[in-house]
Design a protein around this motif. Structure first.
Motif, PDB file in Angstrom:
ATOM      1  N   THR A 138     -71.349 -17.716  37.174  1.00 55.26           N
ATOM      2  CA  THR A 138     -71.196 -16.524  36.356  1.00 55.26           C
ATOM      3  C   THR A 138     -70.677 -16.882  34.969  1.00 55.26           C
ATOM      4  OG1 THR A 138     -70.635 -15.284  38.358  1.00 55.26           O
ATOM      5  CG2 THR A 138     -70.158 -14.230  36.253  1.00 55.26           C
ATOM      6  N   PRO A 139     -71.378 -16.470  33.915  1.00 54.28           N
ATOM      7  CA  PRO A 139     -70.891 -16.768  32.563  1.00 54.28           C
ATOM      8  C   PRO A 139     -69.623 -15.975  32.240  1.00 54.28           C
ATOM      9  CG  PRO A 139     -72.860 -15.392  32.472  1.00 54.28           C
ATOM     10  CD  PRO A 139     -72.678 -15.771  33.899  1.00 54.28           C
ATOM     11  N   HIS A 140     -68.689 -16.651  31.593  1.00 54.27           N
ATOM     12  CA  HIS A 140     -67.434 -16.039  31.169  1.00 54.27           C
ATOM     13  C   HIS A 140     -67.171 -16.390  29.705  1.00 54.27           C
ATOM     14  CE1 HIS A 140     -66.695 -15.432  35.436  1.00 54.27           C
ATOM     15  NE2 HIS A 140     -65.580 -14.775  35.162  1.00 54.27           N
ATOM     16  N   LEU A 141     -66.579 -15.444  29.014  1.00 50.68           N
ATOM     17  CA  LEU A 141     -66.081 -15.662  27.661  1.00 50.68           C
ATOM     18  C   LEU A 141     -64.567 -15.669  27.728  1.00 50.68           C
ATOM     19  CD1 LEU A 141     -66.326 -15.750  24.530  1.00 50.68           C
ATOM     20  CD2 LEU A 141     -66.419 -13.244  24.579  1.00 50.68           C
ATOM     21  N   VAL A 142     -63.932 -16.689  27.149  1.00 54.10           N
ATOM     22  CA  VAL A 142     -62.472 -16.778  27.192  1.00 54.10           C
ATOM     23  C   VAL A 142     -61.922 -17.031  25.803  1.00 54.10           C
ATOM     24  CG1 VAL A 142     -62.486 -17.634  29.570  1.00 54.10           C
ATOM     25  CG2 VAL A 142     -62.442 -19.255  27.685  1.00 54.10           C
ATOM     26  N   SER A 143     -60.706 -16.563  25.582  1.00 49.70           N
ATOM     27  CA  SER A 143     -60.000 -16.771  24.324  1.00 49.70           C
ATOM     28  C   SER A 143     -58.569 -17.175  24.650  1.00 49.70           C
ATOM     29  CB  SER A 143     -60.015 -15.500  23.468  1.00 49.70           C
ATOM     30  OG  SER A 143     -59.291 -15.687  22.260  1.00 49.70           O
TER      31      SER A 143
END
Length: 433
Positions: free
Chosen positions: A408-413
């Motif tokens: 599953t693609p995730h965007l993190v900061s």
């Protein structure tokens, strides 16, 4: 059942059939990310653009009467959209649907199932050109506004605006590119650069790209030495000059290889040092840089590689790179406080997660954060960006449930001040707790 009750039941069932025959429903699959994300600037603010493709199945009733229940047909559509994210908070700002592919009028001879149009069509972001972003959907170019994603140019308007392209747009995506604007190799084998910023179309002259290889040393005979080739895959950054001292991030075997630096190659070409990959248990080593001479050739080399007592150990540890330099292996140096960032794994197997640690010049951990991103394979496929105050990354999280593996693609900061994490699940379209 009495005759009257049977009549009422028949009327009720007939009405229900007619109602269902004229109605239908839609089922949406989770959106799939397309191509690589693109960091853009919108009025000076960073925005992360992501293309998505979402499948919709519409169930449509066909026919139906008092004497016939009719049948059903499933129409399949594919919706392409662009999403803009605030990279600091890892939250979406807006979503703009760009194009829908489908063929609701195509029926087979049983009128039960349409052809599926668009299942193999992909999309990719090309680059920012002034206030627009160029992208491809299938084999066709589009330009969208940076501010809201609305389409400002498509194949028809592109040909109308630029006579050089009329009737000559290529039918394959491989003939499109980006270099300060949309680059098109037309059907007559000419290359044009389309600039949305100034509305021009000129013959494309590629922008010179500096070689990623370091320059070979100049030898006493006036010739430069041959530069070793880069290894395949990701090149980990494992050397840094921090607070005026050389530091290496190596396992024991890697450090032994780095210490064998008779000709200074391991100092000048650090990517040729042994790489144990996922099995590497790395800690910090200090070394001296000494001047050496061999006949008339002078060079620097590493000497006296020594492990630093009490330094942290990281599984598959390597420095986060400074992507702005364009040189592979250049570590990112932080200020306030001065230090470095270290990528590492929580486990060596495919259940491992990527983690990020910030260290000061004394190699003390300021913070350490585990990310909802998987760390597997021979190369780190995670994309990341260094923004003021944040490291933003996008990659896949691998999970297994009931024998089924999902990625599953995730965007993190990650906040550089305290290591706090914000994350967004791209499939569930929801923040990660």
């Amino acid at each position: 059942m009495t005759p009257t009750a049977r009549i009422r039941l028949f009327v009720l069932l007939s009405a229900l059939v007619l109602l269902l025959a004229g109605c239908g429903g839609s089922h949406f699959e989770p959106p799939e990310t397309q191509g690589s994300p693109l960091m853009v600037a919108d009025g000076g603010q960073p925005r992360l653009f992501v293309l998505t493709k979402q499948e919709e199945e519409q169930t449509v009733g066909i026919g139906g009467s008092r004497r016939s229940t009719g049948s059903w047909r499933t129409d399949t559509y594919y919706h392409f959209a662009v999403q803009a994210f605030d990279p600091a908070t890892a939250k979406p700002l807006w979503t703009q649907r760009l194009l829908t592919l489908g063929d609701p009028d195509a029926k087979n001879r049983y009128q039960l199932q349409t052809r599926v149009i668009g299942s193999s069509v992909g999309a990719s972001l090309l680059g920012q050109d002034g206030d627009v972003v160029w992208l491809l959907i299938g084999d066709e170019p589009f330009a969208v506004k940076v501010s809201d994603g609305s389409i400002v140019s498509d194949p028809a308007t592109l040909q109308a605006a630029y006579p050089q392209l009329e009737g000559l747009l290529p039918s394959e995506a491989q003939h499109y590119g980006f270099d300060r604007g949309l680059v098109v190799r037309t059907a007559d084998a000419q290359q044009w650069r389309i600039s949305a910023a100034d509305g021009t179309a000129v013959a494309h002259v590629p922008t010179p790209v500096p070689s990623p290889y370091p320059e070979g040393r100049l030898k006493a005979n006036g010739h430069r030495e041959m530069v070793p080739m880069f290894p395949y895959g990701d090149i980990p950054s494992r050397q840094v000059m921090l607070d005026g001292q050389w530091l290496g991030l190596y396992s024991e075997k890697e450090a032994a290889d780095a210490a064998d630096d008779t000709w200074g190659n391991n100092l000048l070409y650090p990517y040729q040092v042994l790489d144990e990959g996922a099995l590497a248990r790395r800690t910090f080593w200090r070394a001296k840089i000494v001047a050496e001479q061999n006949f008339d050739d002078r060079f620097d080399r590493l000497s006296d590689l020594t492990p630093i007592a009490g330094a942290p150990l990281y599984l598959k540890g390597r420095f986060l790179k400074d992507l702005a330099t364009g040189m592979p292996g250049t570590p990112l140096l932080l200020d306030d406080p001065a230090g470095v960032l270290v990528w590492h794994s929580t486990r060596m197997d495919d259940a491992g997660r990527l983690a990020l640690a910030r260290l000061d010049t004394g190699l003390k951990e300021v913070w350490k954060t585990e990310l909802p991103l998987s760390e597997s394979g021979t190369a780190n496929q995670i994309m990341y960006w260094h923004l003021p105050g944040h490291i933003v990354a996008m990659g896949l999280l691998q999970t297994e449930e009931s024998g089924v593996t999902s990625r599953t693609p995730h965007l993190v900061s990650v906040d550089l001040a305290d290591g706090s994490l914000a994350a967004w699940n791209m499939t569930r379209e929801a923040p990660v707790p």
